[in-house]
Design a protein around this motif. Structure first.
Motif, PDB file in Angstrom:
ATOM      1  N   MET A  56       0.834  -0.908   0.068  1.00 31.75           N
ATOM      2  CA  MET A  56      -0.099  -0.008   0.016  1.00 31.75           C
ATOM      3  C   MET A  56       0.883   1.163  -0.052  1.00 31.75           C
ATOM      4  N   ASP A  57       0.409   2.369  -0.707  1.00 33.09           N
ATOM      5  CA  ASP A  57       1.487   3.454  -0.884  1.00 33.09           C
ATOM      6  C   ASP A  57       0.541   4.664  -0.060  1.00 33.09           C
ATOM      7  N   ASP A  58       1.514   5.393   0.576  1.00 31.84           N
ATOM      8  CA  ASP A  58       0.978   6.610   1.269  1.00 31.84           C
ATOM      9  C   ASP A  58       1.988   7.568   1.154  1.00 31.84           C
ATOM     10  N   ILE A  59       1.547   8.823   1.443  1.00 24.80           N
ATOM     11  CA  ILE A  59       2.340  10.032   1.266  1.00 24.80           C
ATOM     12  C   ILE A  59       2.362  10.992   2.252  1.00 24.80           C
ATOM     13  N   GLN A  60       3.315  11.691   2.416  1.00 23.18           N
ATOM     14  CA  GLN A  60       3.609  12.682   3.496  1.00 23.18           C
ATOM     15  C   GLN A  60       3.911  13.968   2.802  1.00 23.18           C
ATOM     16  N   TRP A  61       3.305  15.090   2.974  1.00 24.93           N
ATOM     17  CA  TRP A  61       3.873  16.220   2.296  1.00 24.93           C
ATOM     18  C   TRP A  61       4.543  17.121   3.416  1.00 24.93           C
ATOM     19  N   LEU A  62       5.595  17.560   3.120  1.00 25.45           N
ATOM     20  CA  LEU A  62       6.443  18.353   4.054  1.00 25.45           C
ATOM     21  C   LEU A  62       6.905  19.778   3.425  1.00 25.45           C
ATOM     22  N   GLY A  63       6.827  20.848   4.395  1.00 25.72           N
ATOM     23  CA  GLY A  63       7.447  21.956   4.214  1.00 25.72           C
ATOM     24  C   GLY A  63       8.964  22.121   4.564  1.00 25.72           C
ATOM     25  N   GLY A  64       9.556  23.241   4.002  1.00 23.96           N
ATOM     26  CA  GLY A  64      11.051  23.507   4.263  1.00 23.96           C
ATOM     27  C   GLY A  64      11.452  23.478   5.570  1.00 23.96           C
ATOM     28  N   GLY A  65      10.588  23.848   6.291  1.00 25.19           N
ATOM     29  CA  GLY A  65      10.912  23.844   7.781  1.00 25.19           C
ATOM     30  C   GLY A  65      10.604  22.509   8.578  1.00 25.19           C
ATOM     31  N   ASP A  66      10.105  21.485   8.087  1.00 27.96           N
ATOM     32  CA  ASP A  66       9.655  20.305   8.579  1.00 27.96           C
ATOM     33  C   ASP A  66      11.129  19.608   8.455  1.00 27.96           C
ATOM     34  N   ASP A  67      10.830  18.418   9.263  1.00 28.08           N
ATOM     35  CA  ASP A  67      11.915  17.107   9.276  1.00 28.08           C
ATOM     36  C   ASP A  67      12.123  16.603   7.985  1.00 28.08           C
ATOM     37  N   LEU A  68      12.984  17.077   7.203  1.00 30.54           N
ATOM     38  CA  LEU A  68      13.239  16.440   5.884  1.00 30.54           C
ATOM     39  C   LEU A  68      14.495  15.336   5.835  1.00 30.54           C
ATOM     40  N   ARG A  69      14.743  14.696   6.828  1.00 32.28           N
ATOM     41  CA  ARG A  69      15.744  13.805   6.761  1.00 32.28           C
ATOM     42  C   ARG A  69      15.629  12.370   6.089  1.00 32.28           C
ATOM     43  N   GLU A  70      14.374  12.024   5.920  1.00 34.93           N
ATOM     44  CA  GLU A  70      14.136  10.914   5.246  1.00 34.93           C
ATOM     45  C   GLU A  70      14.070  11.141   3.604  1.00 34.93           C
ATOM     46  N   ALA A  71      13.441  12.516   3.362  1.00 34.08           N
ATOM     47  CA  ALA A  71      13.678  12.730   1.933  1.00 34.08           C
ATOM     48  C   ALA A  71      15.197  12.988   1.496  1.00 34.08           C
ATOM     49  N   PHE A  72      15.948  13.765   2.218  1.00 36.65           N
ATOM     50  CA  PHE A  72      17.387  14.049   2.434  1.00 36.65           C
ATOM     51  C   PHE A  72      18.112  12.588   1.955  1.00 36.65           C
ATOM     52  N   ALA A  73      17.837  11.845   2.883  1.00 39.36           N
ATOM     53  CA  ALA A  73      18.606  10.537   2.923  1.00 39.36           C
ATOM     54  C   ALA A  73      18.366   9.837   1.266  1.00 39.36           C
ATOM     55  N   ILE A  74      17.047   9.673   1.024  1.00 40.33           N
ATOM     56  CA  ILE A  74      16.771   9.308  -0.193  1.00 40.33           C
ATOM     57  C   ILE A  74      17.582   9.843  -1.421  1.00 40.33           C
ATOM     58  N   ARG A  75      17.445  11.365  -1.510  1.00 38.33           N
ATOM     59  CA  ARG A  75      18.234  11.983  -2.522  1.00 38.33           C
ATOM     60  C   ARG A  75      19.705  11.779  -2.214  1.00 38.33           C
ATOM     61  N   LEU A  76      20.202  11.793  -1.147  1.00 36.89           N
ATOM     62  CA  LEU A  76      21.771  11.823  -1.040  1.00 36.89           C
ATOM     63  C   LEU A  76      22.142  10.273  -1.541  1.00 36.89           C
ATOM     64  N   GLU A  77      21.409   9.371  -1.138  1.00 37.03           N
ATOM     65  CA  GLU A  77      21.620   7.918  -1.725  1.00 37.03           C
ATOM     66  C   GLU A  77      21.574   7.953  -3.201  1.00 37.03           C
ATOM     67  N   ALA A  78      20.753   8.434  -3.940  1.00 34.01           N
ATOM     68  CA  ALA A  78      20.550   8.385  -5.266  1.00 34.01           C
ATOM     69  C   ALA A  78      21.438   9.204  -6.188  1.00 34.01           C
ATOM     70  N   PHE A  79      21.577  10.519  -5.769  1.00 32.87           N
ATOM     71  CA  PHE A  79      22.369  11.594  -6.351  1.00 32.87           C
ATOM     72  C   PHE A  79      23.837  11.538  -6.074  1.00 32.87           C
ATOM     73  N   CYS A  80      24.081  11.311  -4.848  1.00 36.69           N
ATOM     74  CA  CYS A  80      25.542  11.577  -4.130  1.00 36.69           C
ATOM     75  C   CYS A  80      26.140  10.174  -4.121  1.00 36.69           C
ATOM     76  N   ASP A  81      25.626   9.202  -3.682  1.00 36.32           N
ATOM     77  CA  ASP A  81      26.380   7.777  -3.494  1.00 36.32           C
ATOM     78  C   ASP A  81      26.179   7.336  -4.719  1.00 36.32           C
ATOM     79  N   GLU A  82      24.975   7.207  -5.466  1.00 33.03           N
ATOM     80  CA  GLU A  82      25.262   6.275  -6.764  1.00 33.03           C
ATOM     81  C   GLU A  82      25.580   7.263  -8.015  1.00 33.03           C
ATOM     82  N   GLN A  83      25.419   8.602  -7.863  1.00 34.18           N
ATOM     83  CA  GLN A  83      25.820   9.288  -9.237  1.00 34.18           C
ATOM     84  C   GLN A  83      27.109  10.260  -9.108  1.00 34.18           C
TER      85      GLN A  83
END
Length: 108
Positions: free
Chosen positions: A1-28
């Protein structure tokens, strides 16, 4: 089942950043300083979950008045090719902003 969470710039973005860093930094090989930028503070971020695990992210930002852009769309490697990124973000944009909205691919 898919679920979604919307966050603003002041929210805790650690999970979003972790996915981005994994994909764009570690892999690319992009630098973290280049990946995480000032636009993160003013963007709306989306985290997509499947079976309780964060598997994809993206951010929405205003490109110009009345035009929203989506960027930094990243999907964890195990989920790539499943369609979770584009399909779910498009569906959620429609739910969040209205049926008249959706993704248009505009590559620069």
């Amino acid at each position: 089942m898919d679920d979604i969470q919307w966050l603003g710039g002041g929210d805790d973005l650690r999970e979003a950043f972790a996915i981005r860093l994994e994909a764009f930094c570690d892999e690319q090989g992009d630098s973290p300083e280049m990946e995480l930028d000032a636009l993160d503070r003013t963007s709306r971020h989306v985290l997509l979950y499947r079976d309780g695990a964060a598997v994809a992210t993206g951010r929405l930002y205003e490109k110009r008045p009345g035009v929203m852009g989506i960027g930094r769309l990243a999907v964890r490697r195990a989920w790539r090719g499943s369609g979770i990124g584009v399909r779910n973000v498009n569906e959620r944009i429609k739910l969040y902003f209205g049926k008249e909205y959706g993704l248009v691919i505009d590559s620069e």
